[in-house]
Scaffold this active site. Structure first.
Site, PDB file in Angstrom:
ATOM      1  N   LYS A 118       0.857  -1.187   0.000  1.00 53.26           N
ATOM      2  CA  LYS A 118       0.000   0.000   0.000  1.00 53.26           C
ATOM      3  C   LYS A 118       0.902   1.249   0.000  1.00 53.26           C
ATOM      4  CE  LYS A 118      -4.019  -0.026   2.158  1.00 53.26           C
ATOM      5  NZ  LYS A 118      -5.120   0.054   3.147  1.00 53.26           N
ATOM      6  N   GLU A 176     -18.170  -6.530  11.211  1.00 56.10           N
ATOM      7  CA  GLU A 176     -19.085  -5.831  12.134  1.00 56.10           C
ATOM      8  C   GLU A 176     -20.089  -6.792  12.773  1.00 56.10           C
ATOM      9  OE1 GLU A 176     -18.175  -4.728   9.191  1.00 56.10           O
ATOM     10  OE2 GLU A 176     -17.315  -2.751   9.543  1.00 56.10           O
ATOM     11  N   ARG A 181     -25.070  -3.715   8.484  1.00 55.79           N
ATOM     12  CA  ARG A 181     -24.924  -5.160   8.225  1.00 55.79           C
ATOM     13  C   ARG A 181     -24.946  -5.994   9.494  1.00 55.79           C
ATOM     14  NH1 ARG A 181     -19.317  -6.335   5.231  1.00 55.79           N
ATOM     15  NH2 ARG A 181     -20.659  -5.693   3.539  1.00 55.79           N
TER      16      ARG A 181
HETATM   17  C1  LIG Z   1     -18.193  -3.219   6.019  1.00 55.70           C
HETATM   18  C2  LIG Z   1     -17.079  -2.225   5.988  1.00 55.70           C
HETATM   19  N1  LIG Z   1     -16.420  -1.946   7.120  1.00 55.70           N
HETATM   20  C3  LIG Z   1     -15.421  -1.046   7.117  1.00 55.70           C
HETATM   21  C4  LIG Z   1     -15.075  -0.387   5.962  1.00 55.70           C
HETATM   22  C5  LIG Z   1     -13.995   0.678   5.998  1.00 55.70           C
HETATM   23  N2  LIG Z   1     -12.869   0.293   5.139  1.00 55.70           N
HETATM   24  C6  LIG Z   1     -12.696   0.773   3.937  1.00 55.70           C
HETATM   25  S1  LIG Z   1     -11.351   0.191   3.184  1.00 55.70           S
HETATM   26  C7  LIG Z   1     -10.938  -0.709   4.567  1.00 55.70           C
HETATM   27  C8  LIG Z   1      -9.700  -1.523   4.600  1.00 55.70           C
HETATM   28  C9  LIG Z   1      -9.716  -2.489   3.454  1.00 55.70           C
HETATM   29  O1  LIG Z   1      -8.570  -3.303   3.533  1.00 55.70           O
HETATM   30  P1  LIG Z   1      -8.284  -4.254   2.309  1.00 55.70           P
HETATM   31  O2  LIG Z   1      -9.495  -4.987   1.935  1.00 55.70           O
HETATM   32  O3  LIG Z   1      -7.093  -5.054   2.686  1.00 55.70           O
HETATM   33  O4  LIG Z   1      -7.958  -3.260   1.109  1.00 55.70           O
HETATM   34  P2  LIG Z   1      -6.687  -2.310   0.961  1.00 55.70           P
HETATM   35  O5  LIG Z   1      -7.118  -0.955   1.476  1.00 55.70           O
HETATM   36  O6  LIG Z   1      -5.576  -2.912   1.772  1.00 55.70           O
HETATM   37  O7  LIG Z   1      -6.397  -2.311  -0.501  1.00 55.70           O
HETATM   38  C10 LIG Z   1     -11.884  -0.554   5.542  1.00 55.70           C
HETATM   39  C11 LIG Z   1     -11.847  -1.191   6.887  1.00 55.70           C
HETATM   40  C12 LIG Z   1     -15.797  -0.714   4.801  1.00 55.70           C
HETATM   41  N3  LIG Z   1     -15.531  -0.091   3.631  1.00 55.70           N
HETATM   42  N4  LIG Z   1     -16.764  -1.628   4.832  1.00 55.70           N
HETATM   43 MG   LIG Z   2      -5.124  -4.769   2.448  1.00 54.81          MG
END
Ligand SMILES: Cc1ncc(C[n+]2csc(CCOP(=O)(O)OP(=O)(O)O)c2C)c(N)n1
Ligand SMILES: [Mg+2]
Ligand SMILES: CC(=O)[C@@H](O)[C@H](O)COP(=O)(O)O
Length: 632
Positions: free
Chosen positions: A282, A367, A395
């Site tokens: 990232k 969640e 959710r």
């Molecule tokens: C249900 C839900 N909970 C929390 C979030 C907040 N959120 C957005 S991106 C993220 C992290 C995602 O991590 P990953 O899937 O590894 O993607 P990356 O950012 O590392 O590419 C979170 C927790 C969300 N979008 N949806």
């Molecule tokens: Mg990730």
């Protein structure tokens, strides 16, 4: 002209050679830093998927092959190579490009929902449809982050995908983190795969290379092979994914386009359910992001592109008030613990985690599990504070209803980003909690109007040990203190001026707007009382006689009108036989496009000017119908 300007669509990518692709990737990184620095957005995640996105669009033929981006925050590169470089400066601006895929923008876009962990279910569904349509030529490719893979829905989907023989390609974008490092057994397993499988590939290389130098090479290879055997026996003989019935390809260097294309072509040729495990970083290629350990610039506001320093104004946020009060509470309440769904810093539990090590639990992007594990903790004598963004609690509704409330568990939910959040578009607005939680028996819901009421209502919430409590507040800076001039029952009286013509019931952060409406009404000779119920569920009984003494009740909430606080107050008046007419103002039952909060609120009429205009209109109609006795 750079290469990026020559890319009008994925087909243009397929004519580039390796050196041109490397040059294009560099151009895209420079473009992203410059553009997102001006608009804000998910800079880190998108810098991490530059090569991956280019390889995907070279191997697969979007939109015939379907590319799905889980959560969608990492789809900027996809947008740039599918005809949206021009106009990219409008990202997340009203009327401009969405920060997530958008079907209205492009046939290459599918999932608009920014809630994580949904992509594999879409993939399973689409693959089943293509099979029924005889379209075995169409591949479904889902790009899912290691964080999103900790969400329960992802495993429901994997269970189904693995049961079939449909050509679903799951690309795990493994950068080892959500905002912070991804937690749990899955993260550990991915790490094992990175290590042993990567090790295996090294040994394969060794076998080919060293075997060509038998005198020296063979003994070295035998040693390494012995090591591998040792390692292999320690960790899973084969990955969990293969055990489930998915072919596993990887791990592959997610920044090496050749390696990626080789792996993706393998997956495409396989023709059945397959996982490609891509290892990415990232923030890759942008030093300010790579060195920002907290979240590697997961989501930035307007920043200086050279330094990465934020240029946005400072000020006290609602989140920071919550964070500080939690630390205060934690000192005298050893039973209070925090639970976060992979967002410890964004929701403000990091201070509590530092102050009280071991009392904050990051459950991953889960969640539902957060909610029911909180019910478990409460049942065992703790008082969990589950801190999530309001929209993400949607959710976990069933868990709130039947795992927490049914068992009268003392769990406190703190919903940040309640109301219109703006930039992130429709699925991020915290607009549904006030309505869906109305039907949860025993649940109590508070909506603070400023820092002091947030502190008070949080303390009151964690004092309840036999029912779920909710404290919800918006994104951004907390307003200046809004003092009460009196109280009625549990309600704070914020304004009492002139006759008791109009009673305004102000919900939470709408207090400033309601006081401005009061100013406008009194300027027109209309007497106004403004009250803040503080706890909006259950409806404060004192509101009933107060309403009966007024000629019109107005409720204002930053939640969807249908089934909201206004509706609950109207029902309380009806049940008590109070006939005072009521006008409820809130968010319409619509999906709201992205834009700045003020722009979105103006568009839906949630402004002092518009509310005043409609109230004055209602007053005039009432005066006309009941004669001047009203609103004397
Ligand atoms: C249900 C839900 N909970 C929390 C979030 C907040 N959120 C957005 S991106 C993220 C992290 C995602 O991590 P990953 O899937 O590894 O993607 P990356 O950012 O590392 O590419 C979170 C927790 C969300 N979008 N949806
Ligand atoms: Mg990730
Ligand atoms: C994609 C996602 O869900 C989060 O990254 C969200 O965009 C963050 O929102 P804030 O910027 O309001 O913290």
């Amino acid at each position: 002209m750079g290469l990026l300007e020559t890319i009008g669509g994925p087909a243009d990518l397929r004519r580039l050679d390796r050196s041109q692709l490397d040059a294009l990737a560099a151009e895209i990184r420079t473009f992203l830093v410059r553009s997102v620095a001006r608009t804000g957005g998910h800079l880190g995640p998108n810098l991490g998927v530059v090569e991956l996105t280019l390889a995907l669009h070279r191997v697969f033929d979007s939109p015939s092959d379907v590319l799905l981006f889980d959560t969608g925050h990492q789809s900027y590169v996809h947008k740039l190579v599918t005809g949206r470089r021009e106009g990219f400066e409008t990202l997340r601006q009203k009327g401009g490009l969405s920060g997530y895929p958008s079907r209205a923008e492009s046939p290459h876009d599918v999932i608009e929902n920014s809630h994580a962990s949904t992509s594999l279910s879409y993939a399973d569904g689409m693959a089943k449809a293509f099979q029924l349509q005889g379209r075995s030529d169409r591949r479904v490719v889902a790009v899912i982050g290691d964080g999103a893979l900790t969400g329960g829905m992802a495993w429901e989907a994997i269970n189904n995908i693995a049961a079939g023989d449909r050509p679903v390609v799951i690309v795990v974008n493994d950068n080892e983190r959500s905002y912070a490092p991804t937690i749990g057994g899955l993260a550990r397993h991915l790490a094992t795969l990175r290590t042993t499988r990567g090790y295996e590939r090294f040994l394969d290389w060794g076998k080919a290379t060293l075997a060509r130098t038998p005198v020296v090479g063979q003994p070295i290879f035998e040693t390494l092979h012995g090591m591998k055997k040792g390692i292999k026996d320690i960790v899973a003989p084969q990955g969990m994914f293969e055990d489930l019935g998915l072919k596993y390809v990887g791990p592959v260097d997610g920044h090496d386009i050749d390696a990626l294309e080789h792996a993706l072509r393998q997956a495409k040729a396989f023709g059945g359910p397959v996982i490609v495990h891509a290892i990415t970083r990232k923030g890759n290629g942008y030093q300010p992001a790579e060195s920002f350990e907290a979240d590697l610039f997961h989501a930035v506001g307007v920043i200086d592109p050279e330094t990465g320093e934020p240029l946005a104004s400072s000020g006290t946020s609602w989140t920071s008030v919550f964070a500080d009060e939690m630390v205060t509470i934690g000192a005298s309440r050893p039973d209070v613990v925090g639970i976060t769904a992979a967002m410890c810093i964004p929701v403000g539990l990091d201070s509590f985690a530092r102050a009280y090590p071991g009392r904050v639990f990051d459950v991953g992007i889960a969640e539902q599990h957060a909610t029911t594990s909180a019910a478990g903790m409460a049942t065992a004598g703790m008082h969990p504070v589950v801190a999530v963004y309001a929209t993400f609690l949607n959710r976990a509704f069933d868990q709130v209803l039947l795992d927490v409330a049914l068992h009268k568990c003392g769990v406190t939910f703190v919903l940040d980003r309640a109301g219109v959040t703006g930039d992130d578009g429709a699925s991020h607005n915290g607009m549904w909690d006030l309505s869906i939680l109305q039907v949860v028996p025993g649940l109590r819901l508070a909506a603070p109007r400023d820092a002091e009421t947030l502190r008070q209502e949080l303390r009151e919430a964690v004092a309840v040990d036999d029912a779920p409590t909710v404290v919800r507040f918006p994104k951004g800076k907390v307003p200046a203190a809004i003092p009460a001039v009196g109280t009625v029952g549990g309600c704070d009286v914020l304004r009492r001026e002139g006759d008791e013509d109009v009673l305004i019931v102000s919900v939470g952060a709408m207090a400033g707007l309601c006081l401005e409406v009061a100013d406008r009404l009194t300027a027109q000779g209309v007497g106004v009382t403004v009250v803040d119920p503080r706890w909006v569920k259950p409806v404060d009984p004192a509101l009933v006689p107060l309403a009966a003494r007024h000629d019109l009740v107005v409720t204002v909430e930053d939640g969807v009108r249908r089934g909201g606080v206004g509706g609950a107050v109207a029902q309380a008046l009806r049940d008590a036989g109070v006939l005072t007419p009521l006008r409820d103002f809130g968010i319409p039952e619509q999906f709201l496009d992205h834009g700045k909060v003020a722009e979105v609120n103006a568009e839906i009429g949630l402004t002092a000017q518009e509310v005043s205009r409609q109230v004055v209109e209602a007053v005039a109609k009432l005066s006309a119908s009941y004669g001047s006795a009203t609103f004397s």
